[in-house]
Design an enzyme around this catalytic site. Structure first.
Site, PDB file in Angstrom:
ATOM      1  CG  ASP A   7      23.117  61.029  96.085  1.00 14.98           C
ATOM      2  OD1 ASP A   7      24.054  60.314  96.481  1.00 14.98           O
ATOM      3  OD2 ASP A   7      22.880  61.226  94.879  1.00 14.98           O
ATOM      4  CE  LYS A  69      21.291  60.688  88.521  1.00 17.76           C
ATOM      5  NZ  LYS A  69      22.156  60.795  89.690  1.00 17.76           N
ATOM      6  CD  GLU A 150      24.674  63.287  91.170  1.00 14.10           C
ATOM      7  OE1 GLU A 150      25.578  62.715  90.548  1.00 14.10           O
ATOM      8  OE2 GLU A 150      23.472  63.008  91.047  1.00 14.10           O
ATOM      9  CG  ASP A 172      30.092  62.179  91.210  1.00 14.34           C
ATOM     10  OD1 ASP A 172      29.149  62.957  91.437  1.00 14.34           O
ATOM     11  OD2 ASP A 172      29.995  60.943  91.373  1.00 14.34           O
TER      12      ASP A 172
END
Lengths: 567, 501
Positions: A7, A69, A150, A172
């Site tokens: 992850d 990210k 994800e 999420d």
């Protein structure tokens, strides 16, 4: 040869694997499952990753970087260090460092070499961002054959044992990205019905909102602060935000540079400020429900994933929207990594997972630009694969020439939902030759194939000549193969901070940070602690060292608790 | 292979059975093993489900109020939630009937959980600055978080631990969610009230009122929102301005409201929903208004507003759905022409066909009672024919087509004219042309007799002969050949022009 699941998050990263007892997380050198996604350069010029680097965000802001990210998929470079030992890194390379560290942790834990991984990406990542993630894996020495979305990973981890048959929604909300996925589980088939999201909405945005408010309240200009002070303000905002999760009013008192920031923050006020962010959260949810052609009451469960989903404000919003309590009894920080591990088990067709099949969808519409309906002046997108189509999928469409004696047809391949090409993302282009003829007589058959790993292949066939041009294309924003090779070599040469000394490195970095934040007498105290500890490292045997380390760590804890005077 | 064969089951209405069959097949051949097979399997399943449920592929919201919020059934929700909690060993059935000012099912559930949890004693939720502490997994604590939100702030006394409210104080829970005060079904009454009072009459598009509505809409639950949408669609048809007669000012007034509505309810994407609820005319009007509001600087609302250019979604099979008919033959040809951009080719064929028919029809006209007595009427009819023919098929038709109308809109007119053809054919034949020819012949003769100039008469000789032939009813081959050749000539010219355009 175990495949690991990773992850790669905005704030934290984890690594996991599938065992016969189910998915398992792998601890890092600090015995923690979470490794902060922070990369830094230490004084010797080695690369620091994780907790140690995170501590240095305040003390060495020019040598450390976090939250990269969000820049994946762009070629925005970051400079770490100055002078002789300065490095310039692309976001893929920064992620590659984190991956390398996770790889080392996995190899240590499993006792074997790890060469392949499945990495999780936000479901709403576009093609360029996904390629960048795969490239990051390559740069870390990992073969990444497939990525997993994800929310799908979270659904796998949650749905595997918790539900028999259900339609549920995964909410999420991570540090930097927001994804919504609607899934349907029946007969051991886990089917993603629809997916939507916002790649620029996350817990960090709520934190930034607090930062702005603090800046207005205390009348300072964020940009004029030093990098170190700026990071301190970010950290203060983060702590205030987390505190507001537990109580109605958060009081804070901190010394940042020249300023003393003191005050209290009301939760109500925060919620009101966050109104526009909360509205942004609704949009992907509605779109996903719409695309899945469901009514909200069909959704039996809502699962909260991601650190930011812990906020009671968010949970209350979700609960109200769906008129049910959202579930979060699985740790929202760990669930995605666990799901990635399940996916590795599925991929290797592990016996314990033999019966389970998962299908996913492509999150964006793929199409090409063309003119339609006699409107020769306006270029529009003609979709070929609609969003939320189940993958693998292959669709084709015919296109014709629009001018006489046209010898070439240019196909621009776009990803996105908007009607006009310029509002979408250009993935690449293809050129095909056709024989000259009157307008509209010659044409091509364009076939898009989206395989299960999310790779797009475009096949163009000229109708009259039957000539075929096939392409799995790369975008200019991603690295070419040669560049990838070159950078891999360069990165392999860079040394990572030794893993065995990770714990010490973290403590020392933390202590240095506290030193930077303290004044006068406290500073002297911290300095003596640090020097004593460093002395102990060089002098004493291992067993003693553990005790010393513990004491050191406790002292730091106490100091820290008295630092940001938050209660 | 039809969808049922592909799935391996009998034709059924049971969606569950279809899904089960799909799952079974899926495990035999995985998606990554054979992508093509998987795709055909999935398409078969989707078609099967839509056949089982509806005639068309998509499911959309029905017309009833979502039953979970009708006041009659609200009691059931409470029952359902409380029975869910009965697995909890601490559950106290005596508390089920307790009611207070907050009635929403969620609040009830939370209160019950909290009252029966152990947390209102000394356990507390501790915040530490150590960010790696994972959140408590105990669901009782989580529900406590919810209740905490509503707790009056003086409970927090500034110490490290935050204590939870003892059960006796839960009775007076305060909330800042105005929408959730009181009975759940009241919210729907409130929404109905909005339509009855705020948005009634001329005030329907009042921007301020709509701003207020949009602001509160962001706080609504999904069910409330869709209930609002249903009510809105019930009344909106009456308030849409007529595109032809409305002024630009009127239309731009409602544009911003429509833009927001479209953003919230995604009507542009879910136009099928609109066409289900509203009449075709109102639905298309609404769609036009919405799309006009998206690009106000680019669009001018006129009668030639091109429906399809703005709804690229509306191509086959949605096209068929909208018109509700199967028409694959012309659909194929139509599609080819659309792709090639030569709609004129198609239109021309129709025009040519009708053109030809009418010439022959005109020729074949005959009244039961022939003769000059009815000649005026027959002349009138004949002129009507010619006018109609030219105007509709050539003049207006080409004009409209160049503006972008589709032939479908002309088709009814053409069909009507064809019907008239049959009607007149039944009346008789030789009417218009022969009478006209007679009259013109007479006119020529009269003119010739009054006019002493020979040369003029000579130049009219060929025409006279022509109309003599007509008058003698030697129509037959000569006329057909004449007009046919005329038609082919015009057609070819036009075709060549188009081909090179």
């Amino acid at each position: 040869m175990t495949i690991v699941g990773i992850d790669l998050g905005t704030t934290n990263s984890l690594v996991s694997y599938w065992s016969d007892d189910g998915p398992k997380l792998i601890p890092n050198a600090l015995k923690s499952f979470l490794t902060p996604s922070v990369v830094g350069v230490d004084d010797q010029g080695d690369i620091l990753i994780g907790e140690a680097a995170k501590e240095r965000l305040i003390t060495h802001p020019h040598l450390t970087i976090a939250d990269f990210k969000r820049t994946m998929g762009s070629d925005k470079q970051v400079t770490l260090g100055d002078g002789a030992s300065s490095y310039q890194f692309r976001p893929e390379e920064l992620s590659a460092f984190v991956l390398r560290s996770l790889k080392a942790d996995a190899e240590q834990h499993l006792g074997e070499e790890v060469t392949e991984a499945i990495i999780s990406v936000p479901a709403y990542f576009n093609d360029i961002q996904r390629k960048a993630t795969i490239d990051a894996g390559k740069l870390a020495g990992l073969k990444v054959e497939s990525l997993i979305n994800e929310p799908t990973a979270a659904a796998l981890a949650y749905g595997l044992n918790e539900v028999e048959e259900s339609q549920f929604l995964i909410f999420d909300l991570g540090g930097g990205t927001f994804d919504v996925s609607i899934l349907d589980k029946y007969d051991n088939v886990m089917e993603v019905r629809a997916t939507a999201g916002d790649n620029f909405l996350g817990g960090n945005d709520f934190r930034d909102l607090l930062v702005e408010t603090l800046a207005t309240d205390h009348e300072f200009d964020l940009e004029s602060l030093s990098a170190s002070d700026k990071n301190k303000v970010l950290r203060l905002a983060e702590l205030v935000k987390k505190d507001l999760s537990a109580r109605e009013v958060a009081t804070y008192s901190a010394q940042i540079g020249e300023m003393k920031l003191e005050g209290s923050f009301q939760r109500d006020r925060f919620e009101e400020l966050a109104n526009s962010l909360r509205r942004r959260l609704r949009v992907p949810m509605e779109r996903a429900i719409n695309d899945a052609t469901l009514r909200p009451e069909n959704i039996e469960n809502v699962v909260m994933v991601g650190g930011a989903s812990r906020s009671p404000m968010i949970r209350r919003m979700v609960g109200r929207l769906f008129q049910k309590l959202p579930l979060s009894h699985l740790n929202p920080d760990e669930i995605v990594a666990l799901g990635a591990a399940v996916q590795t088990g599925l991929k290797t067709r592990n016996e314990s997972l033999e019966d389970v099949v998962m299908t996913d969808v492509c999150p964006y519409t793929l199409g090409t630009s063309a003119v339609v309906d006699d409107n020769y002046d306006n270029l529009v997108i003609v979709p070929i694969i609609e969003r939320n189509a189940v993958v693998p999928i292959s669709e084709s469409q015919h296109f014709f020439t629009i001018r006489d004696k046209q010898t070439q047809i240019n196909l621009d391949i776009y990803q996105g939902e908007n009607m006009r090409p310029e509002d979408n993302i250009l993935l690449g282009d293809l050129k095909v030759e056709v024989p000259a003829a009157a307008a509209g007589k010659e044409g091509v058959d364009v076939r898009f194939t989206y395989d299960i790993n999310g790779a797009l292949e475009v096949e163009v066939k000229a109708l009259s000549t039957e000539k075929v041009v096939r392409k799995i294309f790369k975008n200019q924003a991603n690295l070419s193969d040669e560049e990838l090779e070159k950078r891999f070599k360069a990165l392999s040469g860079i040394k990572l901070h030794p893993r065995e000394h990770a714990e010490n490195a973290v403590l020392i970095a933390k202590a240095e940070r506290i030193y930077a934040e303290s004044l006068k007498a406290q500073r002297d105290y911290v300095r003596s602690l640090i020097l004593d500890f460093e002395q102990a490292i060089t002098d004493q045997s291992n067993r003693e060292l553990d005790k010393v380390r513990e004491r050191f760590s406790e002292s730091l804890e106490t100091l820290e608790n008295n630092m940001f005077d938050m209660d | 292979m039809d969808v049922w064969q592909r799935l391996g089951i009998e034709k059924t209405d049971d969606e569950r059975a279809i899904k089960r069959a799909y799952a079974k097949q899926l495990k035999i051949t995985r998606p990554d093993e054979d992508p093509k097979y998987f795709q055909s399997l999935r398409e078969a399943r989707d078609k099967a489900i839509s056949l089982a449920k509806y005639e068309f592929e998509y499911e959309w919201y029905g017309e009833e109020v979502p039953s979970s919020f009708s006041s009659v059934e609200k009691g059931d929700i409470d029952q359902e939630l409380t029975s869910q909690l009965s697995d909890d060993p601490h559950h106290n059935p005596d508390l089920e009937t307790e009611k207070n000012s907050i009635d929403t099912p969620i609040d009830n559930a939370l209160k019950l959980e909290l009252q029966n949890s152990e947390l209102h004693s000394d356990e507390a939720y501790v915040l530490t600055l150590d960010e790696s502490v994972s959140s408590p997994t105990n669901i009782e604590v989580q529900s406590a978080e919810f209740v905490q939100d509503r707790v009056i702030s003086d409970v927090l006394d500034g110490s490290d631990n935050s204590h939870l409210v003892p059960s006796s104080e839960i009775i007076n829970i305060k909330t800042n969610d105005k929408e959730f005060e009181g009975n759940a079904s009241l919210h729907f009454q409130e929404i109905s009230k909005i339509f009855a009072e705020d948005l009634s009459g001329n005030d329907f598009w009042n921007e301020e009122k709509w701003d207020l509505i949009f602001q509160t809409m962001h706080e609504w639950s999904f069910d409330q929102k869709y209930f609002f949408e249903e009510k809105l669609l019930d009344v909106i048809a009456d308030h849409l301005p007529d595109l032809e007669t409305a002024s630009e000012a009127d239309i731009s007034k409602i544009q911003s409201v429509l833009y927001e509505l479209d953003r919230n309810f995604l009507w542009n994407e879910n136009f099928r929903k609109l066409f289900l609820k509203l009449s075709d005319e109102h639905a298309s009007r609404l769609m036009k208004l919405i799309n006009a509001s998206k690009r106000p600087e680019a669009v001018r609302l006129r009668n030639n507003f091109n429906f399809y250019n703005n709804f690229p979604d509306l191509k086959e099979p949605e096209f068929d759905l909208y018109y509700g008919r199967e028409n694959s033959g012309h659909k194929e040809y139509y599609r080819k022409c659309m792709k090639a951009g030569k709609t004129y080719l198609y239109i021309w064929n129709w025009k040519a066909f009708i053109f030809c028919n009418f010439f022959l029809a005109a020729r074949d006209l005959k009244f039961k009672r022939g003769g000059m007595r009815l000649s005026n009427f027959s002349i009138f009819l004949g002129i009507l024919y010619w006018l109609g023919l030219f105007l509709v098929l050539f003049g207006v038709g080409s004009g409209l087509l160049s503006y972008g109308w589709r032939f479908e809109f002309l088709l009814p007119g053409s069909l009507l004219l064809s019907l008239m053809h049959i009607f007149c054919g039944l009346w008789g034949n030789r009417l218009a042309v022969s009478s006209m020819a007679n009259n013109f012949n007479t006119y020529l003769i009269e003119r010739h007799s009054s006019d002493k100039d020979d040369s003029q008469a000579n130049s009219l000789q060929p025409m006279r002969l022509l109309f003599d032939a007509v008058g003698q009813m030697k129509f037959g081959l000569s006329m057909r050949l004449l007009f046919l050749s005329l038609f082919i000539f015009i057609f070819t010219i036009k075709f060549i022009v188009l081909m090179n355009a």
